[in-house]
Design a protein around this motif. Structure first.
Motif, PDB file in Angstrom:
ATOM      1  N   LEU A  88     -34.344  -0.071  22.876  1.00 23.65           N
ATOM      2  CA  LEU A  88     -34.232  -1.558  23.706  1.00 23.65           C
ATOM      3  C   LEU A  88     -36.239  -1.959  23.429  1.00 23.65           C
ATOM      4  N   GLY A  89     -36.213  -2.839  24.626  1.00 22.10           N
ATOM      5  CA  GLY A  89     -37.526  -3.638  23.760  1.00 22.10           C
ATOM      6  C   GLY A  89     -37.539  -4.429  23.344  1.00 22.10           C
ATOM      7  N   VAL A  90     -38.330  -5.086  22.546  1.00 20.50           N
ATOM      8  CA  VAL A  90     -38.027  -6.163  21.289  1.00 20.50           C
ATOM      9  C   VAL A  90     -37.687  -5.207  19.825  1.00 20.50           C
ATOM     10  N   VAL A  91     -37.482  -6.075  19.395  1.00 25.68           N
ATOM     11  CA  VAL A  91     -36.712  -5.422  17.928  1.00 25.68           C
ATOM     12  C   VAL A  91     -37.074  -6.571  17.024  1.00 25.68           C
ATOM     13  N   PRO A  92     -37.766  -6.285  16.522  1.00 25.30           N
ATOM     14  CA  PRO A  92     -38.025  -7.738  15.027  1.00 25.30           C
ATOM     15  C   PRO A  92     -37.044  -7.456  14.457  1.00 25.30           C
ATOM     16  N   VAL A  93     -37.275  -8.594  13.471  1.00 25.58           N
ATOM     17  CA  VAL A  93     -35.758  -9.034  12.219  1.00 25.58           C
ATOM     18  C   VAL A  93     -36.335  -8.166  11.492  1.00 25.58           C
TER      19      VAL A  93
END
Lengths: 208, 116
Positions: A88-93
Protein backbone atom coordinates in the motif's frame (compact mmCIF):
# COMPACT_ATOMS: atom_id res chain seq x y z
CA UNK A 1 1.55 -33.67 3.91
CA UNK A 2 1.35 -30.24 2.31
CA UNK A 3 1.49 -27.29 4.68
CA UNK A 4 -1.91 -26.39 6.10
CA UNK A 5 -3.92 -23.44 4.84
CA UNK A 6 -3.27 -21.71 8.19
CA UNK A 7 0.36 -21.53 7.16
CA UNK A 8 -0.38 -19.46 4.05
CA UNK A 9 1.57 -16.21 4.33
CA UNK A 10 -0.82 -13.35 3.57
CA UNK A 11 0.35 -9.81 4.16
CA UNK A 12 -0.53 -6.23 3.35
CA UNK A 13 2.57 -4.12 3.71
CA UNK A 14 3.52 -0.45 3.47
CA UNK A 15 7.16 -1.03 2.58
CA UNK A 16 8.76 -2.47 -0.58
CA UNK A 17 7.84 -6.16 -1.00
CA UNK A 18 10.72 -8.44 -0.05
CA UNK A 19 10.30 -11.06 -2.76
CA UNK A 20 12.75 -13.41 -1.09
CA UNK A 21 10.63 -13.57 2.09
CA UNK A 22 7.60 -14.94 0.20
CA UNK A 23 9.48 -17.24 -2.14
CA UNK A 24 11.33 -18.71 0.83
CA UNK A 25 8.02 -19.18 2.62
CA UNK A 26 6.69 -21.42 -0.15
CA UNK A 27 9.99 -23.30 -0.58
CA UNK A 28 9.33 -26.94 0.30
CA UNK A 29 11.33 -30.16 -0.04
CA UNK A 30 8.29 -31.89 -1.56
CA UNK A 31 7.78 -29.16 -4.15
CA UNK A 32 9.14 -29.56 -7.65
CA UNK A 33 8.00 -26.08 -8.66
CA UNK A 34 7.63 -22.59 -7.28
CA UNK A 35 5.64 -20.15 -9.41
CA UNK A 36 5.65 -16.44 -8.60
CA UNK A 37 3.85 -13.47 -10.07
CA UNK A 38 4.91 -9.90 -9.43
CA UNK A 39 2.74 -6.95 -10.49
CA UNK A 40 4.88 -3.85 -11.04
CA UNK A 41 4.28 -0.17 -11.73
CA UNK A 42 4.56 0.53 -15.47
CA UNK A 43 5.87 3.90 -16.60
CA UNK A 44 3.13 4.65 -19.13
CA UNK A 45 -0.63 4.20 -19.53
CA UNK A 46 -2.14 4.85 -22.96
CA UNK A 47 0.73 7.12 -23.85
CA UNK A 48 0.63 9.15 -20.63
CA UNK A 49 3.73 9.11 -18.45
CA UNK A 50 3.01 7.53 -15.07
CA UNK A 51 4.93 8.98 -12.15
CA UNK A 52 3.73 6.58 -9.45
CA UNK A 53 0.80 4.51 -8.22
CA UNK A 54 -0.82 5.13 -4.83
CA UNK A 55 -2.56 2.17 -3.21
CA UNK A 56 -5.03 1.94 -0.36
CA UNK A 57 -7.11 -0.93 1.01
CA UNK A 58 -9.95 -1.89 3.29
CA UNK A 59 -7.31 -3.88 5.14
CA UNK A 60 -9.29 -6.31 7.34
CA UNK A 61 -11.59 -7.21 4.47
CA UNK A 62 -8.72 -7.45 1.99
CA UNK A 63 -6.99 -9.94 4.29
CA UNK A 64 -10.21 -11.98 4.57
CA UNK A 65 -10.60 -12.05 0.79
CA UNK A 66 -6.96 -13.05 0.29
CA UNK A 67 -7.34 -15.90 2.78
CA UNK A 68 -10.50 -17.05 0.99
CA UNK A 69 -8.74 -16.89 -2.40
CA UNK A 70 -5.84 -18.99 -1.08
CA UNK A 71 -8.31 -21.54 0.31
CA UNK A 72 -10.06 -21.67 -3.08
CA UNK A 73 -6.71 -22.19 -4.82
CA UNK A 74 -5.86 -25.02 -2.44
CA UNK A 75 -9.24 -26.63 -3.16
CA UNK A 76 -8.73 -26.44 -6.93
CA UNK A 77 -5.05 -27.39 -7.27
CA UNK A 78 -2.65 -29.65 -5.48
CA UNK A 79 -0.45 -27.10 -3.71
CA UNK A 80 2.25 -27.30 -1.09
CA UNK A 81 2.52 -23.70 0.14
CA UNK A 82 1.09 -20.30 -0.77
CA UNK A 83 2.11 -16.67 -0.11
CA UNK A 84 0.48 -13.41 -1.19
CA UNK A 85 1.61 -9.85 -0.44
CA UNK A 86 0.09 -6.53 -1.47
CA UNK A 87 1.84 -3.22 -0.95
CA UNK A 88 0.00 0.00 0.00
CA UNK A 89 0.99 3.64 -0.28
CA UNK A 90 3.20 5.01 -3.05
CA UNK A 91 4.67 2.39 -5.38
CA UNK A 92 7.21 4.04 -7.72
CA UNK A 93 7.72 2.95 -11.33
CA UNK A 94 9.42 -0.44 -11.59
CA UNK A 95 8.58 -1.60 -8.07
CA UNK A 96 6.17 -4.39 -7.12
CA UNK A 97 2.69 -3.68 -5.76
CA UNK A 98 1.66 -7.32 -5.50
CA UNK A 99 3.37 -10.69 -5.24
CA UNK A 100 1.91 -14.18 -5.43
CA UNK A 101 3.96 -17.33 -4.81
CA UNK A 102 2.78 -20.92 -4.89
CA UNK A 103 4.67 -24.18 -4.64
CA UNK A 104 3.51 -27.60 -5.82
CA UNK A 105 4.90 -31.01 -6.64
CA UNK A 106 4.36 -30.21 -10.31
CA UNK A 107 4.66 -26.95 -12.23
CA UNK A 108 1.16 -26.95 -13.78
CA UNK A 109 -0.49 -26.70 -10.35
CA UNK A 110 1.87 -23.96 -9.19
CA UNK A 111 1.52 -21.91 -12.39
CA UNK A 112 -2.26 -22.20 -12.63
CA UNK A 113 -2.82 -21.43 -8.95
CA UNK A 114 -0.57 -18.40 -9.29
CA UNK A 115 -2.61 -17.14 -12.23
CA UNK A 116 -5.88 -17.79 -10.36
CA UNK A 117 -4.67 -15.91 -7.27
CA UNK A 118 -3.64 -12.76 -9.10
CA UNK A 119 -6.96 -12.80 -10.98
CA UNK A 120 -8.77 -13.09 -7.65
CA UNK A 121 -6.81 -10.13 -6.27
CA UNK A 122 -7.92 -8.12 -9.30
CA UNK A 123 -11.58 -9.16 -9.03
CA UNK A 124 -12.51 -9.29 -5.37
CA UNK A 125 -9.89 -7.93 -2.96
CA UNK A 126 -10.81 -4.40 -1.83
CA UNK A 127 -7.65 -2.53 -2.82
CA UNK A 128 -7.60 0.67 -4.89
CA UNK A 129 -4.91 2.41 -6.88
CA UNK A 130 -4.67 5.95 -8.07
CA UNK A 131 -2.51 6.42 -11.13
CA UNK A 132 -0.54 9.64 -10.85
CA UNK A 133 0.59 11.20 -14.14
CA UNK A 134 2.80 14.19 -14.76
CA UNK A 135 -0.39 16.14 -15.51
CA UNK A 136 -3.13 14.62 -13.36
CA UNK A 137 -4.35 11.54 -11.55
CA UNK A 138 -7.15 8.97 -11.79
CA UNK A 139 -8.61 6.12 -9.70
CA UNK A 140 -8.23 2.96 -11.73
CA UNK A 141 -10.93 0.29 -12.14
CA UNK A 142 -10.16 -3.39 -12.75
CA UNK A 143 -12.13 -4.94 -15.61
CA UNK A 144 -12.30 -8.15 -13.54
CA UNK A 145 -14.28 -6.32 -10.82
CA UNK A 146 -16.73 -4.85 -13.33
CA UNK A 147 -17.40 -8.33 -14.76
CA UNK A 148 -17.93 -9.77 -11.29
CA UNK A 149 -20.17 -6.90 -10.23
CA UNK A 150 -22.35 -7.20 -13.31
CA UNK A 151 -22.93 -10.87 -12.65
CA UNK A 152 -24.09 -10.06 -9.11
CA UNK A 153 -26.38 -7.14 -9.91
CA UNK A 154 -28.16 -8.35 -13.01
CA UNK A 155 -30.18 -10.83 -10.93
CA UNK A 156 -33.35 -9.20 -9.65
CA UNK A 157 -34.05 -10.88 -6.31
CA UNK A 158 -31.73 -11.74 -3.48
CA UNK A 159 -32.82 -15.38 -3.68
CA UNK A 160 -31.95 -15.45 -7.37
CA UNK A 161 -28.63 -13.77 -6.65
CA UNK A 162 -27.86 -16.25 -3.91
CA UNK A 163 -28.76 -19.12 -6.20
CA UNK A 164 -26.57 -17.66 -8.93
CA UNK A 165 -23.74 -17.23 -6.45
CA UNK A 166 -24.03 -20.84 -5.34
CA UNK A 167 -24.19 -21.97 -8.96
CA UNK A 168 -21.15 -19.94 -9.93
CA UNK A 169 -19.26 -21.13 -6.92
CA UNK A 170 -19.81 -24.75 -7.88
CA UNK A 171 -18.71 -24.06 -11.42
CA UNK A 172 -15.69 -22.27 -10.01
CA UNK A 173 -14.57 -25.25 -7.98
CA UNK A 174 -15.00 -27.66 -10.87
CA UNK A 175 -14.18 -25.41 -13.75
CA UNK A 176 -11.66 -22.84 -12.64
CA UNK A 177 -8.73 -24.99 -13.60
CA UNK A 178 -9.92 -25.43 -17.17
CA UNK A 179 -10.97 -21.81 -17.48
CA UNK A 180 -7.61 -20.49 -16.32
CA UNK A 181 -5.82 -22.85 -18.68
CA UNK A 182 -7.85 -21.46 -21.54
CA UNK A 183 -6.85 -17.96 -20.53
CA UNK A 184 -9.93 -16.57 -22.22
CA UNK A 185 -12.64 -14.22 -21.12
CA UNK A 186 -14.44 -17.10 -19.34
CA UNK A 187 -11.73 -16.90 -16.73
CA UNK A 188 -13.58 -13.88 -15.35
CA UNK A 189 -16.40 -16.18 -14.32
CA UNK A 190 -14.24 -17.73 -11.69
CA UNK A 191 -13.43 -14.24 -10.49
CA UNK A 192 -17.12 -13.47 -10.33
CA UNK A 193 -17.58 -16.48 -8.13
CA UNK A 194 -14.90 -15.14 -5.87
CA UNK A 195 -16.79 -11.91 -5.46
CA UNK A 196 -20.14 -13.59 -5.02
CA UNK A 197 -18.75 -16.21 -2.71
CA UNK A 198 -18.75 -13.67 0.08
CA UNK A 199 -22.20 -12.31 -0.63
CA UNK A 200 -24.11 -14.42 1.81
CA UNK A 201 -21.69 -13.62 4.57
CA UNK A 202 -21.69 -17.12 6.02
CA UNK A 203 -19.73 -19.29 3.67
CA UNK A 204 -18.78 -22.45 5.49
CA UNK A 205 -16.20 -23.30 2.84
CA UNK A 206 -14.15 -20.21 3.51
CA UNK A 207 -11.98 -19.95 6.60
CA UNK A 208 -12.97 -16.39 7.41
CA UNK B 1 -25.47 27.84 55.55
CA UNK B 2 -27.10 29.24 52.49
CA UNK B 3 -25.93 26.28 50.49
CA UNK B 4 -27.78 23.79 52.73
CA UNK B 5 -31.22 25.32 52.14
CA UNK B 6 -31.44 25.08 48.36
CA UNK B 7 -29.86 21.64 48.46
CA UNK B 8 -32.62 20.28 50.73
CA UNK B 9 -35.33 21.93 48.66
CA UNK B 10 -33.96 20.53 45.44
CA UNK B 11 -33.84 17.02 46.85
CA UNK B 12 -37.54 17.24 47.70
CA UNK B 13 -38.35 18.54 44.25
CA UNK B 14 -35.73 16.19 42.89
CA UNK B 15 -37.78 13.06 43.57
CA UNK B 16 -40.60 14.04 41.27
CA UNK B 17 -38.11 15.44 38.75
CA UNK B 18 -36.24 12.20 38.87
CA UNK B 19 -39.43 10.29 38.14
CA UNK B 20 -40.02 12.59 35.19
CA UNK B 21 -36.48 12.02 33.97
CA UNK B 22 -36.86 8.28 34.30
CA UNK B 23 -40.11 8.45 32.32
CA UNK B 24 -38.35 10.46 29.63
CA UNK B 25 -35.49 7.97 29.64
CA UNK B 26 -37.93 5.14 29.12
CA UNK B 27 -39.42 7.01 26.18
CA UNK B 28 -36.02 7.66 24.67
CA UNK B 29 -35.07 4.03 25.29
CA UNK B 30 -38.01 2.98 23.16
CA UNK B 31 -36.78 5.47 20.59
CA UNK B 32 -33.24 4.10 20.72
CA UNK B 33 -34.54 0.55 20.34
CA UNK B 34 -36.40 1.46 17.17
CA UNK B 35 -33.34 2.90 15.47
CA UNK B 36 -29.86 1.54 14.86
CA UNK B 37 -26.51 3.18 14.32
CA UNK B 38 -24.47 2.21 11.28
CA UNK B 39 -20.85 3.09 10.63
CA UNK B 40 -20.34 3.88 6.95
CA UNK B 41 -16.85 3.65 5.43
CA UNK B 42 -15.75 5.45 2.27
CA UNK B 43 -12.71 4.38 0.27
CA UNK B 44 -10.87 5.77 -2.75
CA UNK B 45 -13.25 7.72 -5.05
CA UNK B 46 -16.06 7.43 -2.49
CA UNK B 47 -13.86 9.21 0.06
CA UNK B 48 -12.97 11.93 -2.45
CA UNK B 49 -16.66 12.48 -3.20
CA UNK B 50 -17.81 12.69 0.43
CA UNK B 51 -14.69 14.28 1.85
CA UNK B 52 -14.88 11.73 4.69
CA UNK B 53 -13.35 8.33 5.33
CA UNK B 54 -16.21 7.36 7.65
CA UNK B 55 -19.45 8.62 9.11
CA UNK B 56 -22.11 7.48 11.52
CA UNK B 57 -25.67 7.18 10.29
CA UNK B 58 -28.89 6.44 12.17
CA UNK B 59 -31.37 4.13 10.48
CA UNK B 60 -34.77 2.75 11.51
CA UNK B 61 -34.63 -0.80 12.80
CA UNK B 62 -35.21 -3.29 9.98
CA UNK B 63 -33.46 -1.11 7.37
CA UNK B 64 -31.49 -2.83 4.63
CA UNK B 65 -28.04 -2.06 3.28
CA UNK B 66 -29.80 -0.56 0.25
CA UNK B 67 -31.91 1.72 2.47
CA UNK B 68 -28.74 2.94 4.14
CA UNK B 69 -27.13 3.56 0.75
CA UNK B 70 -30.18 5.62 -0.29
CA UNK B 71 -29.85 7.72 2.84
CA UNK B 72 -26.14 8.19 2.19
CA UNK B 73 -26.95 9.32 -1.36
CA UNK B 74 -29.32 11.92 0.08
CA UNK B 75 -26.68 13.06 2.55
CA UNK B 76 -23.86 12.98 -0.02
CA UNK B 77 -25.42 13.61 -3.47
CA UNK B 78 -21.93 13.47 -5.03
CA UNK B 79 -21.91 9.70 -4.41
CA UNK B 80 -24.35 9.42 -7.31
CA UNK B 81 -21.29 9.38 -9.58
CA UNK B 82 -20.36 5.87 -8.44
CA UNK B 83 -23.80 4.55 -7.44
CA UNK B 84 -23.96 2.33 -10.52
CA UNK B 85 -20.43 0.98 -10.30
CA UNK B 86 -19.96 0.43 -6.55
CA UNK B 87 -20.82 -2.52 -4.38
CA UNK B 88 -21.56 -2.73 -0.66
CA UNK B 89 -19.75 -4.68 2.03
CA UNK B 90 -21.24 -5.36 5.42
CA UNK B 91 -18.90 -6.19 8.27
CA UNK B 92 -16.06 -7.01 5.85
CA UNK B 93 -18.11 -9.20 3.48
CA UNK B 94 -19.72 -8.31 0.16
CA UNK B 95 -23.43 -7.85 0.80
CA UNK B 96 -26.64 -7.70 -1.17
CA UNK B 97 -28.65 -4.48 -0.91
CA UNK B 98 -31.48 -6.54 0.61
CA UNK B 99 -29.36 -7.53 3.63
CA UNK B 100 -31.00 -6.31 6.85
CA UNK B 101 -28.73 -4.18 9.02
CA UNK B 102 -27.96 -4.70 12.68
CA UNK B 103 -27.00 -2.05 15.21
CA UNK B 104 -23.26 -1.08 14.98
CA UNK B 105 -22.86 -2.78 11.59
CA UNK B 106 -20.01 -1.48 9.42
CA UNK B 107 -21.20 -0.68 5.90
CA UNK B 108 -18.41 -0.05 3.40
CA UNK B 109 -18.93 1.68 0.09
CA UNK B 110 -16.69 -0.23 -2.31
CA UNK B 111 -16.00 1.74 -5.52
CA UNK B 112 -14.62 -0.32 -8.42
CA UNK B 113 -11.53 -2.00 -7.01
CA UNK B 114 -8.15 -1.70 -8.69
CA UNK B 115 -5.67 -3.78 -6.76
CA UNK B 116 -2.82 -5.70 -8.29
Amino acid sequence: MAAAAEEDLIEIVEAPIEVRRYVDHVRDPAAGAIATFEGTTRDTFEGRRVVELRYEAYVPMALRRLRAACADARAAWSLRRVAVAHRLGVVPVGEASVLVAASAAHRADALEACRFLIDEVKASVPVWKKEVYEDGEVWKENAEFIHARMSTTTTTTSAAAAAAAAQDKRSCCCGAKVKVEEGKEEAHHSNGAGLEGGLEGSDPDRPL
Amino acid sequence: MATEQPKDTSSVHGTSELIEILKENDKSKVHINSSIEIKALFFARARDLTGLSKTSIEMPEGSTAGDCMSKLLTKFPNLEEISNSMILALSEKYALESTVLKNTDELAIIPPISGG
